[in-house]
Structures are given as structure tokens and as C-alpha cells.
Design a protein around this motif. Structure first.
Motif, PDB file in Angstrom:
ATOM      1  N   ALA A  88      62.220  43.945  69.208  1.00 45.65           N
ATOM      2  CA  ALA A  88      61.530  44.305  67.965  1.00 45.65           C
ATOM      3  C   ALA A  88      62.497  44.467  66.795  1.00 45.65           C
ATOM      4  CB  ALA A  88      60.730  45.586  68.183  1.00 45.65           C
ATOM      5  N   GLU A  89      63.664  45.041  67.052  1.00 41.76           N
ATOM      6  CA  GLU A  89      64.607  45.266  65.950  1.00 41.76           C
ATOM      7  C   GLU A  89      65.047  43.944  65.323  1.00 41.76           C
ATOM      8  OE1 GLU A  89      68.835  47.606  65.018  1.00 41.76           O
ATOM      9  OE2 GLU A  89      68.180  47.269  67.093  1.00 41.76           O
ATOM     10  N   PHE A  90      65.298  42.931  66.169  1.00 40.72           N
ATOM     11  CA  PHE A  90      65.711  41.620  65.666  1.00 40.72           C
ATOM     12  C   PHE A  90      64.569  40.947  64.908  1.00 40.72           C
ATOM     13  CE2 PHE A  90      67.156  37.097  66.898  1.00 40.72           C
ATOM     14  CZ  PHE A  90      68.019  37.013  65.816  1.00 40.72           C
ATOM     15  N   PHE A  91      63.363  40.960  65.490  1.00 39.81           N
ATOM     16  CA  PHE A  91      62.215  40.348  64.830  1.00 39.81           C
ATOM     17  C   PHE A  91      61.935  41.011  63.480  1.00 39.81           C
ATOM     18  CE2 PHE A  91      61.236  38.549  68.979  1.00 39.81           C
ATOM     19  CZ  PHE A  91      60.632  37.341  68.657  1.00 39.81           C
ATOM     20  N   GLY A 144      71.741  38.824  63.393  1.00 39.97           N
ATOM     21  CA  GLY A 144      71.928  38.914  64.835  1.00 39.97           C
ATOM     22  C   GLY A 144      73.163  39.709  65.204  1.00 39.97           C
ATOM     23  N   ALA A 145      74.258  39.490  64.476  1.00 40.02           N
ATOM     24  CA  ALA A 145      75.504  40.197  64.792  1.00 40.02           C
ATOM     25  C   ALA A 145      75.330  41.703  64.687  1.00 40.02           C
ATOM     26  CB  ALA A 145      76.615  39.725  63.853  1.00 40.02           C
ATOM     27  N   ARG A 146      74.493  42.160  63.780  1.00 43.90           N
ATOM     28  CA  ARG A 146      74.279  43.596  63.583  1.00 43.90           C
ATOM     29  C   ARG A 146      73.511  44.226  64.722  1.00 43.90           C
ATOM     30  NH1 ARG A 146      70.833  43.423  59.644  1.00 43.90           N
ATOM     31  NH2 ARG A 146      70.478  45.659  59.894  1.00 43.90           N
ATOM     32  N   VAL A 147      72.728  43.439  65.449  1.00 48.22           N
ATOM     33  CA  VAL A 147      71.909  44.006  66.531  1.00 48.22           C
ATOM     34  C   VAL A 147      72.356  43.494  67.903  1.00 48.22           C
ATOM     35  CG1 VAL A 147      69.916  44.366  65.037  1.00 48.22           C
ATOM     36  CG2 VAL A 147      70.146  42.202  66.253  1.00 48.22           C
ATOM     37  N   GLY A 148      73.567  42.934  67.980  1.00 47.49           N
ATOM     38  CA  GLY A 148      74.119  42.517  69.265  1.00 47.49           C
ATOM     39  C   GLY A 148      73.533  41.230  69.808  1.00 47.49           C
ATOM     40  N   ILE A 149      73.113  40.318  68.928  1.00 48.64           N
ATOM     41  CA  ILE A 149      72.531  39.042  69.338  1.00 48.64           C
ATOM     42  C   ILE A 149      73.338  37.900  68.728  1.00 48.64           C
ATOM     43  CG2 ILE A 149      70.509  37.541  69.073  1.00 48.64           C
ATOM     44  CD1 ILE A 149      68.773  40.044  69.343  1.00 48.64           C
ATOM     45  N   LEU A 150      73.623  36.903  69.558  1.00 54.82           N
ATOM     46  CA  LEU A 150      74.404  35.746  69.122  1.00 54.82           C
ATOM     47  C   LEU A 150      73.497  34.510  69.106  1.00 54.82           C
ATOM     48  CD1 LEU A 150      77.248  34.624  68.409  1.00 54.82           C
ATOM     49  CD2 LEU A 150      77.545  34.174  70.862  1.00 54.82           C
ATOM     50  N   PRO A 151      73.084  34.029  67.914  1.00 60.54           N
ATOM     51  CA  PRO A 151      72.258  32.827  67.828  1.00 60.54           C
ATOM     52  C   PRO A 151      73.117  31.563  67.837  1.00 60.54           C
ATOM     53  CG  PRO A 151      71.875  34.356  65.971  1.00 60.54           C
ATOM     54  CD  PRO A 151      73.171  34.711  66.619  1.00 60.54           C
ATOM     55  N   THR A 152      72.520  30.456  68.265  1.00 63.32           N
ATOM     56  CA  THR A 152      73.152  29.142  68.110  1.00 63.32           C
ATOM     57  C   THR A 152      72.103  28.138  67.681  1.00 63.32           C
ATOM     58  OG1 THR A 152      74.400  27.356  69.154  1.00 63.32           O
ATOM     59  CG2 THR A 152      72.891  28.579  70.564  1.00 63.32           C
ATOM     60  N   PHE A 153      72.500  27.279  66.757  1.00 66.16           N
ATOM     61  CA  PHE A 153      71.618  26.214  66.272  1.00 66.16           C
ATOM     62  C   PHE A 153      72.063  24.851  66.793  1.00 66.16           C
ATOM     63  CE2 PHE A 153      70.771  29.669  63.375  1.00 66.16           C
ATOM     64  CZ  PHE A 153      69.407  29.564  63.131  1.00 66.16           C
TER      65      PHE A 153
END
Length: 361
Positions: A88-91, A144-153
Motif C-alpha cells: 500500500a505504501e508504494f501504491f 521505490g528507493a524510499r520504500v525499499g523497492i527496486l524497479p526495473t524497466f
């Protein structure tokens, strides 16, 4: 918004005499938009992206060689309501802070694949649409970096998982009135003759411009049969297996979805390629001389798009159409950069080679 409303500026490059720098992607898109203006049209674009998200940091991903990463959600759980609550935090940050960053999202949902999300960015005038797309990709990584998530495109991250698209929705308005020139209420697919010429232009010329839509080696791992990505210049009405999906509707919703681009594009270049090819079809009055594909686009007998970056770059560099639409300086510069990318890859020893040859040769 996530840095105390720190100002952020988009820039573009000029030559010393003030003229646009031919190799600048944003300036290139401006020139193509200018061509639309000269023809009396206002192009409208809306981009959507799919991408993988991992509960990782750059350090933890590098430590494993970017293998066996932990996705933010398991399974192939597309269009899930439940997965929203798990992250939820990321969304919430994406929906709210991107809006504050002038990147309004029409939709945000899970897609097929572990940890995959898809976002549809609200349509707008063409330059604004490309700006939003460029900033969206960077902003998503920062949030993402702020909530501990690493995205890739990346266009594709694994052989057993689908690729990630960057579909481009587009239409043309009459500049004087703001009315759609794509819509025809008397046509069964709502397609005006001008819309048909625009589609014909992309069918004819996007193959020559493919490195602008598939710019990396990895791009071509997505453009394979059976994974909802096109492999041939085909079109259809609301058909998701073709390169060009015509979406019929009312005057405000009839549009084209170009399904060739992956999520790894530079949006300035991919939008410029789509618009330039379509406008050339309009200027030439091209006819759609093939029927829409009603079944699988993979059954088409149309010539296949290039299958590697090297093949696509050679066709791009040799194309008189590409040079006419984009200019020699841009084509030479971009082709050189893609050839460098290809040549660098030839030095790499891949996991596949180690598994294939380590013991048997």
C-alpha cells in the motif's frame, strides 16, 4: 514532492548559434511535432508502462548478480485488488506523489508476472506526454528507493516470464477545431480515411525505425512469438497480438495503440518514431492494403521485424526514409551508439554459454 518540493528542470540541447542540436532527443521530437503542426494537426499521446519491482536495493541486487531477486508479490496475479494492500505504501506514493509531480495516472494495477505493475499515464499533447513518460520512469525509481523497492524497466528479465511493454496510444486532432480526425461514425471500426493512412504509414515505416522503439539488446528478447509482443507489421481491431491495435470508439476515444515499444524506450525517440511514420503515411495518402488480423498476429505471413539490435540498426542506418524523417546527423549518431552497444555485447560471456559449453566442449 518527495524532496521537499525541490525544483526540477527539463532541458534540451542547442548548438552555439541557437539552432536545435540534431542529436538531442527532445529537440528531435519537437521537429516531428512541427511537421504535424504544418499539416494542421495536433497530435495527442498517452503512454503506459509495465515493469518489475523487487524488495531489493542496488547493493543486494548486485551481490547476487541480479539473479534470484525477491519480487514484491508472488505469482502471476494480474489486475489484483489484493496485491495493492500488500504494498500500500508504494501504491499510495506512486498515485499521490506522481500526481503532484504533474504525472497523472489513469490507472495503476498489477500485471502478469511476479511483482509486475502497469501504469497508464493520462494522455496529453505530445511533448508533455513524452516529458511525463521520461519523468515517470525516474520518479518511480526514486519513490521505490524510499520504500525499499527496486524497479526495473528492462524489456524482459527472464526466459520464463513475459516481457514488459511501453505501449503508445495516439490520435490526431484538427488544430483549428480540436476535433478528432481519426473518428468516422459511418465506418464499422470508427476509422476515417486519414486514420487508415496513419496506420498504413506505421505499417510501412516503423520497421526502418525499430531501434528507436527497441533500443537495447534485451528489447529483442521481448519481441518473440507468443508473449503478447508483436513480431511482424500487422494491424487489427482491438487485437492484442498485432503491432498496431486500432481501438474504435467515439470521437474522443478512437485511437491507435502501437504495441511495438517496450518499457526500456527513451520516450522522446519512440514517440517521435511513431508520429513521424504515421504522418508520412498521411502525407503520402497511403492506403491500408491488408485486412485487419482477426485471429493471432503470429500466424501472419508479413515479413518479420528485425530480430536483433544489430540487424535493426543496419536497416535503420541504410534507410532513406529514416534519414528523410529524422535527418542524417541524428541517424548517424544514434546508429553509431547502437552499433557500439552491439559490439560491447559480443565480448560478454553469458550464463547460457557457461551452461551450454563448460563441460561439453
Amino acid at each position: 514532492p518527495w524532496e521537499g518540493d525541490r525544483p526540477c528542470f527539463l532541458g534540451e540541447f542547442e548548438q552555439p548559434d541557437g539552432e536545435p542540436l540534431p542529436i538531442c532527443p527532445r529537440q528531435l521530437l519537437r521537429r516531428v511535432i512541427g511537421r504535424a503542426t504544418e499539416l494542421g494537426f495536433e497530435p495527442v499521446f498517452g503512454l503506459e508502462f509495465e515493469w518489475f519491482n523487487f524488495a531489493e536495493t542496488p547493493d543486494t541486487a548486485a551481490a547476487t548478480g541480479h539473479r534470484d531477486l525477491d519480487p514484491i508479490s508472488p505469482g502471476m496475479f494480474g489486475y489484483s485488488v489484493i496485491r495493492h494492500s500488500h504494498n500500500a505504501e508504494f501504491f499510495d506514493a506512486l498515485m499521490g506523489q506522481l500526481r503532484d509531480y504533474r504525472i497523472p495516472l489513469e490507472g495503476l494495477h498489477t500485471e502478469t508476472g511476479p511483482g509486475v505493475l502497469e501504469a497508464a499515464i493520462l494522455h496529453s499533447d505530445t511533448l508533455e506526454a513524452a516529458d511525463r513518460a521520461v519523468l515517470f520512469k525516474t520518479a518511480t525509481k526514486e519513490i521505490g528507493a524510499r520504500v525499499g523497492i527496486l524497479p526495473t524497466f528492462m524489456a524482459r528479465i527472464a526466459a520464463d516470464l513475459p516481457g514488459c511493454s511501453g505501449h503508445h496510444h495516439q490520435s490526431l486532432l484538427e488544430a483549428a477545431t480540436g476535433e478528432s480526425v481519426f473518428h468516422d461514425p459511418d465506418d464499422r471500426a470508427s476509422m476515417s480515411p486519414l486514420f487508415r493512412s496513419y496506420v498504413a504509414g506505421q505499417l510501412a515505416y516503423l520497421g526502418d525505425l525499430l531501434p528507436m522503439l527497441a533500443p537495447t539488446l534485451n528489447s529483442y528478447k521481448r519481441l518473440v512469438e507468443g508473449y503478447w509482443a508483436p513480431t511482424r507489421p500487422t494491424w487489427g481491431i482491438d487485437n492484442r497480438t498485432v503491432a498496431l491495435r486500432v481501438i474504435p470508439g467515439g470521437p474522443k476515444s478512437t485511437r491507435l495503440e502501437t504495441r511495438l515499444p517496450g518499457s526500456d524506450v527513451n520516450p522522446y525517440l519512440s514517440v517521435a518514431a511513431c508520429l513521424a511514420a504515421g504522418l508520412r503515411g498521411v502525407a503520402e495518402g497511403l492506403e491500408l492494403d491488408t485486412e485487419p488480423v482477426s485471429g493471432s498476429g503470429y500466424d501472419s505471413t508479413a515479413p518479420r521485424y528485425p530480430t536483433t539490435l544489430e540487424e535493426a540498426t543496419r536497416r535503420f542506418s541504410d534507410s532513406a526514409v529514416a534519414r528523410e524523417l529524422l535527418g542524417d546527423e541524428f541517424v548517424d549518431h544514434f546508429a553509431t551508439s547502437r552499433r557500439w552497444e552491439w559490439n560491447e555485447s559480443l565480448k560478454a560471456v553469458t550464463d547460457w554459454e557457461l551452461r551450454r559449453y563448460f563441460e561439453i566442449v
